[in-house]
Design a protein around this motif. Structure first.
Motif, PDB file in Angstrom:
ATOM      1  N   ALA A 143       0.847  -1.192   0.000  1.00 40.06           N
ATOM      2  CA  ALA A 143       0.000   0.000   0.000  1.00 40.06           C
ATOM      3  C   ALA A 143       0.883   1.243   0.000  1.00 40.06           C
ATOM      4  O   ALA A 143       1.492   1.574   1.017  1.00 40.06           O
ATOM      5  N   PRO A 144       0.957   1.957  -1.104  1.00 36.26           N
ATOM      6  CA  PRO A 144       1.782   3.158  -1.154  1.00 36.26           C
ATOM      7  C   PRO A 144       0.978   4.401  -0.807  1.00 36.26           C
ATOM      8  O   PRO A 144      -0.214   4.494  -1.089  1.00 36.26           O
ATOM      9  N   ALA A 145       1.660   5.343  -0.169  1.00 35.18           N
ATOM     10  CA  ALA A 145       1.061   6.663   0.074  1.00 35.18           C
ATOM     11  C   ALA A 145       2.071   7.700  -0.378  1.00 35.18           C
ATOM     12  O   ALA A 145       3.270   7.528  -0.211  1.00 35.18           O
ATOM     13  N   SER A 146       1.571   8.758  -0.967  1.00 36.60           N
ATOM     14  CA  SER A 146       2.445   9.843  -1.402  1.00 36.60           C
ATOM     15  C   SER A 146       1.918  11.154  -0.839  1.00 36.60           C
ATOM     16  O   SER A 146       0.733  11.461  -0.960  1.00 36.60           O
ATOM     17  N   LEU A 147       2.805  11.902  -0.179  1.00 38.94           N
ATOM     18  CA  LEU A 147       2.429  13.189   0.404  1.00 38.94           C
ATOM     19  C   LEU A 147       3.333  14.277  -0.137  1.00 38.94           C
ATOM     20  O   LEU A 147       4.544  14.084  -0.249  1.00 38.94           O
ATOM     21  N   ARG A 148       2.732  15.413  -0.456  1.00 37.89           N
ATOM     22  CA  ARG A 148       3.527  16.593  -0.776  1.00 37.89           C
ATOM     23  C   ARG A 148       3.633  17.429   0.484  1.00 37.89           C
ATOM     24  O   ARG A 148       2.662  17.606   1.211  1.00 37.89           O
ATOM     25  N   VAL A 149       4.809  17.961   0.740  1.00 33.90           N
ATOM     26  CA  VAL A 149       5.038  18.765   1.934  1.00 33.90           C
ATOM     27  C   VAL A 149       5.575  20.124   1.507  1.00 33.90           C
ATOM     28  O   VAL A 149       6.480  20.196   0.681  1.00 33.90           O
ATOM     29  N   VAL A 150       4.987  21.183   2.033  1.00 35.24           N
ATOM     30  CA  VAL A 150       5.518  22.524   1.775  1.00 35.24           C
ATOM     31  C   VAL A 150       5.943  23.129   3.109  1.00 35.24           C
ATOM     32  O   VAL A 150       5.163  23.167   4.061  1.00 35.24           O
ATOM     33  N   ILE A 151       7.211  23.550   3.168  1.00 36.53           N
ATOM     34  CA  ILE A 151       7.755  24.183   4.366  1.00 36.53           C
ATOM     35  C   ILE A 151       7.967  25.659   4.042  1.00 36.53           C
ATOM     36  O   ILE A 151       8.676  25.990   3.096  1.00 36.53           O
ATOM     37  N   GLU A 152       7.332  26.525   4.817  1.00 35.53           N
ATOM     38  CA  GLU A 152       7.498  27.964   4.586  1.00 35.53           C
ATOM     39  C   GLU A 152       8.194  28.602   5.773  1.00 35.53           C
ATOM     40  O   GLU A 152       7.693  28.559   6.897  1.00 35.53           O
ATOM     41  N   GLY A 153       9.360  29.175   5.499  1.00 31.34           N
ATOM     42  CA  GLY A 153      10.114  29.869   6.537  1.00 31.34           C
ATOM     43  C   GLY A 153      10.237  31.332   6.170  1.00 31.34           C
ATOM     44  O   GLY A 153       9.295  31.932   5.685  1.00 31.34           O
ATOM     45  N   GLU A 154      11.431  31.868   6.373  1.00 26.86           N
ATOM     46  CA  GLU A 154      11.638  33.274   6.030  1.00 26.86           C
ATOM     47  C   GLU A 154      12.949  33.399   5.273  1.00 26.86           C
ATOM     48  O   GLU A 154      13.982  32.897   5.716  1.00 26.86           O
ATOM     49  N   GLY A 155      12.895  34.035   4.115  1.00 30.14           N
ATOM     50  CA  GLY A 155      14.086  34.210   3.302  1.00 30.14           C
ATOM     51  C   GLY A 155      14.872  35.430   3.724  1.00 30.14           C
ATOM     52  O   GLY A 155      14.467  36.175   4.617  1.00 30.14           O
TER      53      GLY A 155
ATOM     54  N   GLY B 158      24.318  36.549   3.776  1.00 32.26           N
ATOM     55  CA  GLY B 158      25.404  37.167   4.521  1.00 32.26           C
ATOM     56  C   GLY B 158      24.893  37.968   5.700  1.00 32.26           C
ATOM     57  O   GLY B 158      25.492  37.978   6.771  1.00 32.26           O
ATOM     58  N   ALA B 159      23.767  38.613   5.516  1.00 32.48           N
ATOM     59  CA  ALA B 159      23.315  39.601   6.499  1.00 32.48           C
ATOM     60  C   ALA B 159      22.294  39.055   7.492  1.00 32.48           C
ATOM     61  O   ALA B 159      22.125  39.621   8.572  1.00 32.48           O
ATOM     62  N   MET B 160      21.597  37.975   7.137  1.00 32.86           N
ATOM     63  CA  MET B 160      20.585  37.448   8.054  1.00 32.86           C
ATOM     64  C   MET B 160      21.309  36.566   9.066  1.00 32.86           C
ATOM     65  O   MET B 160      21.815  35.495   8.732  1.00 32.86           O
ATOM     66  N   LEU B 161      21.364  37.030  10.307  1.00 35.94           N
ATOM     67  CA  LEU B 161      22.194  36.358  11.308  1.00 35.94           C
ATOM     68  C   LEU B 161      21.523  35.069  11.787  1.00 35.94           C
ATOM     69  O   LEU B 161      20.307  34.912  11.733  1.00 35.94           O
ATOM     70  N   MET B 162      22.335  34.131  12.235  1.00 33.74           N
ATOM     71  CA  MET B 162      21.838  32.788  12.563  1.00 33.74           C
ATOM     72  C   MET B 162      20.702  32.795  13.594  1.00 33.74           C
ATOM     73  O   MET B 162      19.730  32.051  13.428  1.00 33.74           O
ATOM     74  N   PRO B 163      20.778  33.605  14.657  1.00 37.68           N
ATOM     75  CA  PRO B 163      19.733  33.485  15.698  1.00 37.68           C
ATOM     76  C   PRO B 163      18.345  33.907  15.226  1.00 37.68           C
ATOM     77  O   PRO B 163      17.360  33.518  15.855  1.00 37.68           O
ATOM     78  N   VAL B 164      18.247  34.702  14.156  1.00 41.31           N
ATOM     79  CA  VAL B 164      16.923  35.182  13.728  1.00 41.31           C
ATOM     80  C   VAL B 164      16.404  34.417  12.512  1.00 41.31           C
ATOM     81  O   VAL B 164      15.378  34.751  11.950  1.00 41.31           O
ATOM     82  N   ARG B 165      17.113  33.364  12.111  1.00 41.55           N
ATOM     83  CA  ARG B 165      16.699  32.661  10.888  1.00 41.55           C
ATOM     84  C   ARG B 165      15.519  31.720  11.114  1.00 41.55           C
ATOM     85  O   ARG B 165      15.346  31.155  12.193  1.00 41.55           O
TER      86      ARG B 165
END
Lengths: 419, 419
Positions: free
Chosen positions: A220-232, A236-243
């Motif tokens: 029995a196969p199942a296929s799911l599409r997943v969309v992950i939305e973050g912030e672009g 260089g300028a977007m610092l790690m703690p705010v990503r």
């Protein structure tokens, strides 16, 4: 039955392997790589070439509205339900020469072998070439057999689009197929039995030195599409703690699926992320959105759904911790199919008469037979493939393995068509 | 110097913001999304439009073999080294209206503002529009300024290809640029000083309510391509224990880079994977190969190289454990640049005269000035951008911020061109 068993069947394996090689050469890629996406120029050229072989064998051809092709050897009692066989000739990108093709060209050779010994079927034998078994173009596999089995409605089918935004209507018309898609559905009783010949796409038969796998269940196969939305943002300028990096979140999800599939502790559970698109996709830009396509299978539907549940739980935790949104779309989640015991036994008898060893087994791969099972009794004949390798250019089945499979198919069809 | 300080400079910010909007409308995407990849039809159209504005201002235009465009306001002593300013107008996919464009159109407005008050420069003032500051097409940023600074040789440049396999030679010819690429290199002494106006692409100026950032150092970026080679196969039939899934390995690597960048404990370290290609890229196929592009930056070159070393150590462990091969290719690993104290001080004086607050700061983003620094004294003027957002359609700098930056640039150019 005794008449079918006594046939002196001889498979012309040289001709058949030559035909498999010729078909593999009809590809969007450079040989030996086979890429034959449904309705591509290569797919259409391959269809024409196979139909030519079928006409040479004196068979009648009918095509339905989505391009499923029915090649009929009429029986002595045309009013009876036919016996079906067949598979597909479309191929995913970077595939090999045997997946699907062995069931189509091998099915044709089985018919020719029966013709050569003067066998005359009571029931018609129909070779089916299914449209788009592979999900490459529309994201959903077994398009032709889903429509045939009424699992997918005409409306659902018409809503399908490929990645370039082209719809099924436009693409099937351009390929020369017309008519109401609702008419693709076949009635219960169209086939008295259906048998698909296929390479195993797994390592068991070769490893254990067995000629024939007799399929009792299709996973029995199942296929799911997943969309992950973050912030672009600027890398260089977007610092790690705010990503809120969508690709870092996606990476955790990929590993969560792998872990969930392994965590069942059962060899039959598999989970794969085969497609990943990162947006905007620039080296100096933090990913704002990622789209994944996942494939989760098991022979046990409930256990498979448990893996999906684990994936979704992991996604919730990842989304919360990373400040991203994760959405799921179920492309399909089909129930498994159980093969018809009478056909399973007919295959086993045929293998015995042919002097081939056989073993009952489970199919872990998707097959059109899964959807044919919705309206007809089915079973499948597996032959070994080297190293269990499939969906790759180095996919390989030896002439001897192929000859065995075709002989067993021919004997099985003869028995079923005589009933 | 006193003459430059006493100028009654008035920036026509309405005209300038109108020009920024018009330029943003020249895009491969639908506005407000700006996508303007070098040598695309949109890039060529944008170049023509900007050159038209420069001609209207009575300036002379020269283009070099790679399309770097020099817009010259001749000085009263043409034999002296010129004062340079400028930036870029190419834009990554899904970008905004200000990155680069403020330095080009703002630089032009600075010249026009000086023209309007009757200022006559002693040294020529040259506005430079650099070719391909963004790495989108060729995978390497600052193509024009690298060639100008002799950091990239003509041979290396000619070996560059875009993802469709088109080479720089073919693409620059089609765009109308010819001549030996070796001639793009400028001699030491071509510019007595170079000042680039740019949005901060970070949150500091807006957050602290400061008008002008005076850049003292430009961070050291490194870009690595990573290829992970595993083993492909059918997603249904290839069982979990025997897999060597290239995408699962890649996912671990993505998270390893994130962890390594965070592990320095210093806010200036950033690491990003912005590009990911999964092969063969079918939902039902186990990934056999993945290609990643990574971007790692720091203002401290040694610390940045430490992050790269951590990534490679993680890769070795992942490759060993998962039975995959991981290869690295360094696309670039440039040293940081230190700005010229005399220009930094000139900017600070100009800000004071203009009544704008200023603060010294570090540039974390790549800029053409990094490579101009190889053959000329440089500094940069940053203005705030909303939320620190860049490389996105919602990138924004207010007219007031832009007017401040252009006035400070004009005053700085006037001081430097009078010396």
């Amino acid at each position: 039955m005794s008449s079918a068993n006594s046939l002196l069947i001889s498979v012309d394996v040289n001709r058949l392997t030559g035909e498999l090689t010729t078909l593999a050469g009809i590809t969007e890629a450079g040989p030996p790589v086979v890429t034959r996406v449904v309705f591509s120029e290569a797919d259409l050229r391959a269809r024409e070439w196979v139909k030519g072989l079928c006409r040479e064998a004196g068979l009648m051809i009918r095509e339905d509205a989505v391009g499923n092709t029915f090649v009929r050897w009429e029986g002595s009692e045309p009013g009876l339900a036919a016996v079906g066989t067949g598979s597909h000739i479309d191929a995913i990108p970077n595939a090999g020469a045997y997946d699907g093709a062995v069931g189509v060209l091998g099915g044709l050779e089985a018919i020719r072998a029966l013709q050569r010994v003067g066998y005359r079927p009571r029931r018609a034998i129909e070779l089916v070439i299914f449209t788009s078994e592979e999900p490459t173009r529309f994201g959903i596999g077994c398009l032709g057999s889903r429509l045939m089995g009424g699992v997918l409605s005409a409306e659902q089918a018409l809503a399908l689009r490929d990645k370039d935004g082209h719809g099924l209507e436009e693409l099937r018309s351009a390929a020369g197929f017309a008519g109401p898609l609702g008419w693709v559905k076949l009635a219960e009783g169209h086939y008295s039995a259906f048998v698909e010949l296929h390479i195993e796409q797994g390592p068991i038969l070769e490893r254990e030195g067995i000629d024939i796998g007799v399929v009792t269940h299709i996973a029995a196969p199942a296929s799911l599409r997943v969309v992950i939305e973050g912030e672009g943002g600027h890398a260089g300028a977007m610092l790690m703690p705010v990503r809120h990096d969508a690709f870092c979140a996606a990476s955790e999800l990929v590993l969560a699926l792998e872990a969930a599939a392994k965590a069942t502790g059962v060899i039959d559970t598999v989970g794969t992320v085969g497609v990943c698109e990162v947006f905007p996709g620039a080296v100096n830009s933090v990913p704002s959105r990622v789209r994944l396509e996942t494939d989760i299978r098991d022979i046990d539907g409930a256990r498979r759904d448990g893996v999906i549940a684990s994936l979704k739980t992991a996604a919730e935790e990842i989304a919360e911790r990373r400040g991203v949104r994760i959405g799921f779309e179920t492309v399909n989640a089909d129930p498994p199919a159980t093969c018809e015991p009478a056909i399973v036994e007919a295959i086993e008898r045929a293998a015995k008469v042919a002097g081939r060893s056989s073993q009952r087994m489970v199919s872990r791969a998707y097959h059109d037979s899964l959807f044919v099972a919705r309206f007809a009794p089915v079973a499948m004949i597996f032959i070994p493939c080297r190293g269990g390798v499939s969906h790759r250019p180095d996919e390989y089945a030896s002439p001897e393995w192929i000859a065995g499979g075709v002989e067993v198919l021919a004997r099985t069809l003869a028995e079923l068509a005589s009933q």
